[in-house]
Design an enzyme around this catalytic site. Structure first.
Site, PDB file in Angstrom:
ATOM      1  N   TYR A   1      30.871 -17.210  66.825  1.00 50.99           N
ATOM      2  CA  TYR A   1      29.678 -16.827  67.057  1.00 50.99           C
ATOM      3  C   TYR A   1      29.259 -15.650  67.580  1.00 50.99           C
ATOM      4  CZ  TYR A   1      25.019 -16.899  69.153  1.00 50.99           C
ATOM      5  OH  TYR A   1      23.675 -16.858  69.674  1.00 50.99           O
TER       6      TYR A   1
ATOM      7  N   VAL B   1      17.801 -10.377  68.994  1.00 50.17           N
ATOM      8  CA  VAL B   1      17.428  -9.459  70.514  1.00 50.17           C
ATOM      9  C   VAL B   1      17.806  -8.124  70.250  1.00 50.17           C
ATOM     10  CG1 VAL B   1      17.551 -11.533  72.077  1.00 50.17           C
ATOM     11  CG2 VAL B   1      19.764 -10.203  71.242  1.00 50.17           C
TER      12      VAL B   1
ATOM     13  N   TYR C   1      11.928 -19.871  68.183  1.00 54.56           N
ATOM     14  CA  TYR C   1      12.262 -20.526  69.608  1.00 54.56           C
ATOM     15  C   TYR C   1      10.772 -21.086  70.412  1.00 54.56           C
ATOM     16  CZ  TYR C   1      15.949 -16.890  68.721  1.00 54.56           C
ATOM     17  OH  TYR C   1      16.835 -16.120  68.276  1.00 54.56           O
TER      18      TYR C   1
ATOM     19  N   LYS D   1      21.788 -16.796  62.569  1.00 55.87           N
ATOM     20  CA  LYS D   1      21.882 -17.953  62.529  1.00 55.87           C
ATOM     21  C   LYS D   1      21.459 -18.684  61.278  1.00 55.87           C
ATOM     22  CE  LYS D   1      21.153 -17.847  67.697  1.00 55.87           C
ATOM     23  NZ  LYS D   1      20.135 -18.286  68.613  1.00 55.87           N
TER      24      LYS D   1
ATOM     25  N   SER E   1      20.573 -12.893  66.385  1.00 57.82           N
ATOM     26  CA  SER E   1      20.347 -14.472  66.056  1.00 57.82           C
ATOM     27  C   SER E   1      19.900 -14.512  64.747  1.00 57.82           C
ATOM     28  CB  SER E   1      19.214 -14.886  67.133  1.00 57.82           C
ATOM     29  OG  SER E   1      19.814 -15.425  68.177  1.00 57.82           O
TER      30      SER E   1
HETATM   31  N1  GLN Z   1      18.063 -14.424  70.263  1.00 56.05           N
HETATM   32  C1  GLN Z   1      19.229 -13.668  70.046  1.00 56.05           C
HETATM   33  O1  GLN Z   1      19.336 -12.947  69.088  1.00 56.05           O
HETATM   34  C2  GLN Z   1      20.520 -14.143  70.693  1.00 56.05           C
HETATM   35  C3  GLN Z   1      21.802 -13.605  70.179  1.00 56.05           C
HETATM   36  C4  GLN Z   1      22.952 -13.238  71.296  1.00 56.05           C
HETATM   37  N2  GLN Z   1      23.941 -12.733  70.591  1.00 56.05           N
HETATM   38  C5  GLN Z   1      23.010 -14.526  72.282  1.00 56.05           C
HETATM   39  O2  GLN Z   1      23.710 -15.253  72.092  1.00 56.05           O
HETATM   40  O3  GLN Z   1      22.533 -14.476  73.197  1.00 56.05           O
END
Ligand code: GLN
Length: 641
Positions: free
Chosen positions: A231, A301, A283, A109, A106
């Site tokens: 994505y 993550v 988040y 993003k 993420s």
């Molecule tokens: N919080 C994250 O890093 C989520 C990214 C992961 N690729 C997902 O979409 O679940």
């Protein structure tokens, strides 16, 4: 994992140790120099030592577990731990596992959002993805009930939409474009972890549901599977903590990668990206993060976390075990500790900007170095409080400018003129321009005005405002004010007869007549140099009219005036002791006249008129002694003028 062979990478000397390096923009990404290395021994920077202590203090933190919902991520080594700090001007500090690769997840993003903003502009992007923090989990299946669009680009729904915007524009090229932009931020070519990509693609039912929901609501207009695929690819880009440190530093440096010197996205885009990182980056723990760390940030993550101190530096931490929000446990802990120990929280730091006022006075207290007769100095001392003098320093933003304006307007008795010196000001914010112009008008209404002394590279060459005068340095601005206060009333002798020159005091009429043939009258035009720094001094000059200045070079500024000269003063005395070079430029400010005793005539004068030379030299000595008294604060033995 080894980096691609074509690239030279910053800090390639170490793994698991600590290093400080500094990379400057050059043709090669990540080219580096190691200032701390002497005789083959790596000397550790205190900044590295600080990061190492924080790494050690947090390495006992064993809470959390690695992400398993993407099967491939379950293989991560939970003991990996690294911290990298990269300054906005390209110094790199790293400790621990900063060269172990993991997937960006993420943390991609904000960088994908940057690409979308840069290419489509904020209006188009904001029409499809909001900027409201939701407090939702990253993978919440949610749309803003008011708009039907995802609430913000940091949760999956918003991020898939952002990437969908890129896909609508670039089609099949999108994944490569995203990879290219991420590489621009990192300062090296990046690549995908195909295993993680495949692993997530096979199990990503939830993100697939989100993508189709977005298509249904109209947030996505193209194929939801194409947006989802781009994505997932962007999440699978391999980085290490060093890369993330540089990426964060590029955001800190307004979009210019501090290692490669290349602008990756616009300044405006960076401001927008940092804003959503600030409110939505963490988040459903965004509020807690804001409370404890307070910096724009993003987590992934796979265990990465970045935080940005805008204008200063970027921080990256890597440690795979996650808390229940999906944020790295040690990553959060390290950022908290750094924020509190280094006083980084913008709302908590309690530090106030240093005063922009380096000194304040009035013309009565600090006049120019222009030599003036005592009667003039009395007028200046009496009326000097009409002129407020402020030397400013540091960064002049709105807050600093408000303080300066207030100190001028509150001054007692009320000044008509304000002299503001910018020599020690490092940064001038354009936001203060209207305050400067209006302050000039306000002072003009009192019958005075604003005088700004600044180098051309600080304020440009254009006029600043109708009631604002510009000067190359403070002394010239002060001199202008003094002249203004004196008006036509100055008692300064505009010229003296050679016979009355103090250097010739005590000479008999006959001796004077014998000296005259050795002298040569000389006129100097304004701007013309009588003596030049580094060039032989032509002789002794006895000034009989006009004003001159002795100028010394001042790197980065116009030449600084070290002394002023008027009728009745000698210049070039040092040529009496032989051929010497000038140490300053002596330049006429007005039409000036003098009598020169050229160096080539001195030997004959010495041989034929030894008595006369003794009188001349002793007069010059007492004039010099009087000046020394003046500089040392003792009352001058010789009248000024
Ligand atoms: N919080 C994250 O890093 C989520 C990214 C992961 N690729 C997902 O979409 O679940």
């Amino acid at each position: 994992m080894d980096p691609p062979p074509t690239l030279v990478r910053a800090g390639a000397v170490r793994h698991g140790g600590g290093s400080a390096s500094r990379a400057r923009p050059s043709g090669r990404p990540g080219t580096v120099r190691h200032p701390g290395r002497a005789g083959g021994v790596t000397q550790e920077s205190p900044v590295v030592a600080l990061l190492r202590r924080i790494l050690d203090e947090n390495s006992g933190l064993d809470e959390g577990s690695v992400a398993t919902y993407i099967p491939e991520l379950a293989k991560a080594d939970p003991s990996r731990f690294g911290i990298c700090l990269v300054t906005a001007d390209g110094a790199v500090y790293e400790v621990g596992d900063t060269r172990s690769e993991f997937t960006i997840q993420s943390i991609s993003k904000p960088f994908a959002y940057a690409l979308a903003l840069d290419e489509l502009g904020p209006d188009e992007v904001l029409a499809r993805v909001g900027v409201e923090p939701t407090g939702d989990a990253f993978n919440e299946i949610s749309l803003d009930p008011g708009t039907g669009m995802p609430s913000n680009p940091m949760i999956n729904a918003g991020a898939i939409t952002t990437t969908g915007l890129v896909v609508e524009r670039h089609g099949a090229e999108s994944a490569a474009d995203l990879l290219g932009v991420f590489g621009g931020f990192a300062g090296r070519a990046l690549r995908l972890d195909e295993d993680v990509y495949r692993s997530e693609r096979e199990t990503t039912h939830r993100n697939r549901a989100i993508a189709h929901l977005l298509r249904g609501s109209g947030a996505l207009r193209g194929d939801p599977e194409a947006a989802l695929d781009a994505y997932l690819r962007q999440c699978s880009v391999l980085v290490d903590a060093h890369d993330l440190g540089v990426m964060a530093a590029t955001l800190a440096a307004d979009g210019v990668n501090p290692i490669t010197g290349v602008r990756v996205v616009s300044r405006r885009t960076v401001g927008d990206v940092l804003n959503v990182m600030d409110s939505c980056g963490m988040y459903d723990s965004a509020g807690d993060w804001q409370f404890t760390v307070g910096l724009p940030a993003k987590s992934g993550v796979a265990g990465g976390v970045i935080a940005v101190v805008p204008g200063r530096f970027g921080i990256a931490v890597f440690s795979p075990p996650l808390d229940r929000h999906g944020n790295s446990v040690r990553g959060v802990a390290v950022c908290r500790q750094l924020s509190s120990e280094l006083d980084l929280h913008p709302l908590r730091s309690g530090t106030h900007a240093p005063s922009p006022l380096r000194s304040t006075s009035t013309l009565a207290g600090s006049g120019s170095i222009r030599r003036r007769p005592d009667a003039d100095l009395e007028v200046i001392a009496r009326r000097g409080s009409e002129v407020f003098v402020a030397e400013l320093q540091g960064e002049l933003d709105f807050v600093a400018a408000e303080l300066v304006v207030r100190s001028i307007l509150d001054a007692e008795p009320e000044p008509r003129f304000a002299v503001v010196d910018l020599r020690h000001v490092d940064v001038l914010h354009p936001a203060i321009a209207p305050l400067v112009v209006d302050l000039g008008d306000l002072l003009a209404a009192r019958g005075g005005g604003l005088l700004v002394s600044a180098a051309p590279d600080q304020v440009g060459d254009d006029p600043i405002g109708p009631s604002v005068k510009r000067f190359a340095d403070l002394d010239r601005a002060l001199e202008w004010c003094e002249d203004h206060l004196l008006g036509g009333a100055t008692t300064a002798p505009r010229s003296i007869a050679l016979r009355d020159h103090p250097a010739l005091a005590g000479l008999s009429g006959e001796a004077f007549d014998r000296l005259v043939p050795y002298l040569e009258p000389r006129a100097v035009a304004p701007g013309e140099a009588l003596i030049r720094r580094g060039e032989p001094i032509g002789g002794l000059f006895l000034l009989t009219s006009g004003r001159l200045s002795a100028l010394v070079p001042d790197p980065g500024h116009p030449a600084r005036r070290a002394a002023t000269l008027v009728a009745g003063m000698p210049v070039g005395e040092r040529s009496l002791v032989g051929a010497v070079d000038g140490v300053v430029d002596v330049v006429a400010d007005t039409e000036a006249e003098c009598f020169a005793l050229p160096v080539e005539r001195m030997p004959r004068l010495r041989a034929e008129e030894p008595g006369l030379v003794v009188t001349l030299v002793s007069n010059l000595l007492s004039i010099a002694a009087a000046r020394i008294d003046e500089f040392s604060g003792r009352p001058a033995a010789v009248a000024r003028g």
